[in-house]
Design a protein around this motif. Structure first.
Motif, PDB file in Angstrom:
ATOM      1  N   ILE A  37       0.951  -0.939   0.464  1.00 50.19           N
ATOM      2  CA  ILE A  37       0.164  -0.364  -0.131  1.00 50.19           C
ATOM      3  C   ILE A  37       0.987   1.345   0.021  1.00 50.19           C
ATOM      4  CG2 ILE A  37      -2.076   1.357   1.686  1.00 50.19           C
ATOM      5  CD1 ILE A  37      -2.676  -1.455   2.379  1.00 50.19           C
ATOM      6  N   PHE A  38       1.777   0.940   0.696  1.00 51.47           N
ATOM      7  CA  PHE A  38       3.003   2.204   0.815  1.00 51.47           C
ATOM      8  C   PHE A  38       3.404   2.623  -0.568  1.00 51.47           C
ATOM      9  CE2 PHE A  38       7.483   3.552   1.077  1.00 51.47           C
ATOM     10  CZ  PHE A  38       7.076   4.239   1.580  1.00 51.47           C
ATOM     11  N   GLU A  39       3.762   1.559  -1.160  1.00 56.18           N
ATOM     12  CA  GLU A  39       3.901   1.737  -2.872  1.00 56.18           C
ATOM     13  C   GLU A  39       3.235   2.055  -3.600  1.00 56.18           C
ATOM     14  OE1 GLU A  39       6.337  -1.444  -3.783  1.00 56.18           O
ATOM     15  OE2 GLU A  39       8.400  -1.085  -2.210  1.00 56.18           O
ATOM     16  N   ALA A  40       2.202   1.548  -3.824  1.00 50.76           N
ATOM     17  CA  ALA A  40       0.777   2.062  -4.529  1.00 50.76           C
ATOM     18  C   ALA A  40       0.618   2.985  -3.966  1.00 50.76           C
ATOM     19  CB  ALA A  40      -0.427   0.912  -4.263  1.00 50.76           C
ATOM     20  N   LEU A  41       0.674   3.976  -2.711  1.00 45.84           N
ATOM     21  CA  LEU A  41       0.261   4.912  -2.695  1.00 45.84           C
ATOM     22  C   LEU A  41       1.443   6.510  -3.880  1.00 45.84           C
ATOM     23  CD1 LEU A  41      -1.171   5.145   1.111  1.00 45.84           C
ATOM     24  CD2 LEU A  41      -2.402   5.696  -1.506  1.00 45.84           C
ATOM     25  N   GLN A  42       2.083   5.719  -3.703  1.00 45.97           N
ATOM     26  CA  GLN A  42       3.444   7.237  -4.179  1.00 45.97           C
ATOM     27  C   GLN A  42       3.276   6.729  -6.566  1.00 45.97           C
ATOM     28  OE1 GLN A  42       7.048   6.015  -3.117  1.00 45.97           O
ATOM     29  NE2 GLN A  42       6.286   5.092  -1.077  1.00 45.97           N
ATOM     30  N   PRO A  43       3.915   8.251  -6.918  1.00 47.81           N
ATOM     31  CA  PRO A  43       4.022   9.317  -6.285  1.00 47.81           C
ATOM     32  C   PRO A  43       2.851   9.729  -5.674  1.00 47.81           C
ATOM     33  CG  PRO A  43       4.017   9.331  -8.969  1.00 47.81           C
ATOM     34  CD  PRO A  43       3.845   8.351  -7.769  1.00 47.81           C
ATOM     35  N   ASN A  44       2.625  10.687  -4.888  1.00 45.99           N
ATOM     36  CA  ASN A  44       1.306  11.423  -4.219  1.00 45.99           C
ATOM     37  C   ASN A  44       1.369  12.605  -3.482  1.00 45.99           C
ATOM     38  OD1 ASN A  44      -1.117  11.865  -2.382  1.00 45.99           O
ATOM     39  ND2 ASN A  44      -0.881   9.614  -2.477  1.00 45.99           N
TER      40      ASN A  44
END
Length: 319
Positions: A257-264
């Motif tokens: 989830i941390f990576e899926a939210l990037q870039p942000n």
């Protein structure tokens, strides 16, 4: 001794396309409502557990109207803590510190330390200015610093907690903290309350748990997880977005989830599920059990930003 009771469930229909239900609990002598806002469209679970963080609840209500899902909202006094009395003794709990056994005991220790300071003040202990400063920290800053100070203190040991440059440090002075039979009964009372909440929401079966929180300006934020800050050991990784306000950020328990939210545009913190302090928070509960969890955290009155963060989250996770 009064025990936890679910008194009644009341169902009614609100305007729009959602249904509301209220579960009513008694915790000691206090009534706590779990208000359930359920869309007629399927979707994810949202949980607002602090009664003074209404911005996050308002943002989630709009989201479930548009995107579907269900919002659980704890309503009791308008304050962060749930206060209640047992056998004429006053207690208070943070409803985001009760989902593990260690967390509940830490809550009881926090109250014992607070009461010890008040007792020391009545005894005219030297260094009373430090005691006054610390008392103000406990009641105005919240629980974070105190939990941090108590992290290495056993319940039976002596400790002296004082304020130095806004931080807490341990020295010898406080009397040993002793639990009585009533404290043990209160532990089981709070544990039953927490277990019932988790069971009603079926947290262990959720595809994703979205917690909703609000903070104050320049208080708890992304910077709290940077090196030499209070929660530096709680984060496995952090991501700094372009948003100028550190108070608006995601807190997640899973790298995917941390990576899926990037870039942000907004900031992100990844909890370290192996090194995290067991403070009884829902993120710890989910981290220990491998439950997908995201806290969408924003400053009070940043409803526009919090709603945008929720929409970004849904969009990214649907890919």
């Amino acid at each position: 001794m009064r025990f936890l009771t679910i008194l009644v469930s009341v169902f009614c229909f609100s305007c729009g396309h959602s249904q509301e239900a209220v579960r009513i609990f008694t915790l000691g002598d206090t009534v706590v409502n779990l208000v359930v806002h359920r869309s007629d469209k399927p979707g994810l679970l949202y949980y607002n557990m602090h009664d003074d963080e209404s911005t996050s609840a308002d943002a989630a209500k709009e989201i479930i109207e548009e995107e579907g899902g269900v919002l659980y909202e704890l309503v009791h006094s308008g304050y962060r803590y749930i206060g209640f009395s047992v056998d004429s003794v006053r207690y208070e709990i943070d409803p985001n510190r009760i989902y593990t056994e260690a967390g509940i005991w830490r809550e009881l220790r926090r109250l014992m330390v607070r009461d010890s300071f008040l007792l020391l003040q009545t005894m005219h202990v030297q260094d009373s200015m430090h005691l006054l400063m610390l008392r103000d920290s406990l009641f105005n800053v919240g629980d974070s610093l105190l939990y941090y100070a108590l992290s290495n203190q056993d319940a039976g040991s002596e400790a002296y907690v004082t304020v130095q440059n806004g931080m807490l440090s341990l020295r010898t002075l406080l009397p040993p903290l002793r639990y009585c039979d009533r404290d043990t009964a209160v532990f089981h009372l709070v544990q039953a309350f927490a277990d019932t909440l988790l069971a009603i929401m079926q947290i262990d079966l959720q595809e994703l748990v979205i917690a909703l929180h609000n903070n104050t300006h320049n208080g708890y934020g992304l910077g709290s997880y940077h090196i030499d800050n209070i929660y530096q050991d709680e984060a496995l990784a952090t991501y700094r977005g372009l948003h100028p306000d550190y108070d608006d950020f995601y807190f997640v328990t899973e790298r995917r989830i941390f990576e899926a939210l990037q870039p942000n545009y907004y900031h992100i913190v990844l909890q370290d599920n192996h090194r995290m302090t067991d403070d009884g928070s829902l993120s710890v509960y989910c981290g220990l059990r491998g439950i997908h969890y995201v806290n969408v955290e924003a400053q009070h009155k940043h409803e526009k930003e919090q709603k945008e963060m929720l929409k970004i989250l849904l969009e990214r996770l649907s890919r």
